[in-house]
Design a protein around this motif. Sequence first.
Motif, short mmCIF file in Angstrom:
data_model
loop_
_atom_site.label_atom_id
_atom_site.label_comp_id
_atom_site.label_asym_id
_atom_site.label_seq_id
_atom_site.Cartn_x
_atom_site.Cartn_y
_atom_site.Cartn_z
N HIS A 51 0.91 -1.51 0.11
CA HIS A 51 -0.27 -0.06 0.00
C HIS A 51 0.74 0.93 -0.15
CE1 HIS A 51 -3.92 -3.01 0.29
NE2 HIS A 51 -2.56 -3.35 1.22
N ALA A 52 2.05 1.20 -0.57
CA ALA A 52 2.96 1.95 -0.50
C ALA A 52 2.35 4.06 -1.12
CB ALA A 52 4.03 2.14 -1.41
N GLU A 53 1.37 3.93 -2.36
CA GLU A 53 1.25 5.09 -3.11
C GLU A 53 -0.39 5.11 -1.53
OE1 GLU A 53 -1.86 1.19 -3.97
OE2 GLU A 53 -0.34 1.40 -3.82
N HIS A 54 -0.38 5.20 -0.43
CA HIS A 54 -1.71 5.38 0.37
C HIS A 54 -0.80 5.55 1.70
CE1 HIS A 54 -4.49 4.51 -1.97
NE2 HIS A 54 -4.39 3.19 -1.39
N LEU A 55 0.59 5.10 1.50
CA LEU A 55 1.76 6.11 3.05
C LEU A 55 1.62 7.50 3.45
CD1 LEU A 55 4.74 3.31 2.85
CD2 LEU A 55 2.40 3.29 4.30
N PRO A 56 1.61 7.87 4.49
CA PRO A 56 1.48 8.94 4.80
C PRO A 56 2.61 9.76 4.28
CG PRO A 56 2.04 7.64 7.14
CD PRO A 56 1.32 6.56 5.84
N ALA A 57 3.19 10.43 4.41
CA ALA A 57 4.38 11.59 4.30
C ALA A 57 5.68 10.92 4.85
CB ALA A 57 4.46 12.86 4.03
N PRO A 58 7.08 10.71 4.24
CA PRO A 58 7.92 10.02 5.03
C PRO A 58 8.27 9.94 6.53
CG PRO A 58 8.85 10.38 2.69
CD PRO A 58 7.66 11.26 3.24
N GLU A 59 7.80 11.88 6.92
CA GLU A 59 8.47 12.29 8.42
C GLU A 59 7.20 11.44 9.47
OE1 GLU A 59 5.79 15.40 6.33
OE2 GLU A 59 7.91 14.23 6.58
N HIS A 60 6.12 10.94 8.44
CA HIS A 60 5.10 10.34 9.34
C HIS A 60 4.65 9.04 9.07
CE1 HIS A 60 3.41 14.16 10.21
NE2 HIS A 60 3.87 14.04 8.74
N ARG A 61 5.26 8.46 9.03
CA ARG A 61 5.75 6.82 8.68
C ARG A 61 5.64 5.83 9.59
NH1 ARG A 61 8.42 6.71 1.82
NH2 ARG A 61 6.61 7.44 1.38
N ARG A 62 6.92 6.43 10.42
CA ARG A 62 7.35 5.56 11.79
C ARG A 62 6.48 5.93 12.60
NH1 ARG A 62 8.72 6.51 16.95
NH2 ARG A 62 9.83 5.41 17.69
N GLY A 63 5.37 5.93 12.89
CA GLY A 63 4.07 6.19 13.28
C GLY A 63 3.05 5.64 12.66
N TRP A 64 2.96 5.56 11.21
CA TRP A 64 2.38 5.09 11.21
C TRP A 64 2.15 3.38 10.90
CZ3 TRP A 64 2.39 0.97 7.04
CH2 TRP A 64 0.98 1.06 6.17
N LEU A 65 3.60 3.46 10.79
CA LEU A 65 4.19 1.32 11.21
C LEU A 65 4.12 1.00 12.19
CD1 LEU A 65 7.74 2.16 8.51
CD2 LEU A 65 5.73 0.37 7.71
N LEU A 66 4.65 2.24 13.71
CA LEU A 66 4.15 2.05 14.63
C LEU A 66 2.35 1.09 15.11
CD1 LEU A 66 7.17 3.77 16.14
CD2 LEU A 66 7.26 1.06 16.02
N ALA A 67 1.93 2.07 13.87
CA ALA A 67 -0.05 1.53 15.13
C ALA A 67 0.31 0.33 14.25
CB ALA A 67 -0.57 2.91 14.25
N VAL A 68 0.32 0.26 12.79
CA VAL A 68 0.30 -1.44 11.95
C VAL A 68 0.75 -2.39 12.89
CG1 VAL A 68 0.74 -2.95 10.10
CG2 VAL A 68 -0.31 -0.22 9.81
N ILE A 69 1.74 -2.79 13.85
CA ILE A 69 2.76 -2.95 14.40
C ILE A 69 1.49 -3.49 15.84
CG2 ILE A 69 4.43 -3.54 16.13
CD1 ILE A 69 6.40 -2.73 13.91
N HIS A 70 1.11 -2.62 16.41
CA HIS A 70 0.37 -2.54 17.64
C HIS A 70 -0.67 -3.47 17.27
CE1 HIS A 70 -1.77 -0.81 21.40
NE2 HIS A 70 -2.14 -0.38 21.08
N ARG A 71 -1.74 -2.80 15.82
CA ARG A 71 -2.59 -4.05 15.12
C ARG A 71 -2.17 -5.89 15.31
NH1 ARG A 71 -7.58 -1.96 16.17
NH2 ARG A 71 -8.65 -0.53 14.99
N ILE A 72 -1.12 -5.87 15.07
CA ILE A 72 -1.07 -7.19 14.44
C ILE A 72 -0.56 -7.91 15.66
CG2 ILE A 72 0.70 -8.58 12.61
CD1 ILE A 72 1.49 -6.54 10.82
#
Length: 105
Positions: A51-72
């Motif tokens: 889903h690379a085309e839907h990822l947030p801006a690079p400065e917000h990706r760490r938070g997005w990735l950690l949120a995904v980990i939190h859900r998985i």
Amino acid sequence: MTRRDHTAEAFVRSLFGHHGRSMLAYAERLTGHRAVAEDVVQEALLLAWRHAEHLPAPEHRRGWLLAVIHRIAPDRNPRSHHREPRTTAPTTRADHHATLLHTAG
């Protein structure tokens, strides 16, 4: 390997290079197991690549990735078998991933 494969590999390597340590540390804290944490991180990176085309801006990706980990992580956590069962479950793995993307983004 095709050019697309090299680009995908470079994208995932870049994400892991920038955020891998914090992703792994967080996943291990949530699961209590290094091997399980590695699987969780791999799944999060796979979702990011798909889903690379839907990822947030690079400065917000760490938070997005950690949120995904939190859900998985809770679904992979051997210590959490005593958790309450889900009241509603995604009907397919794709539905589950769509839910992760929606709530993490």
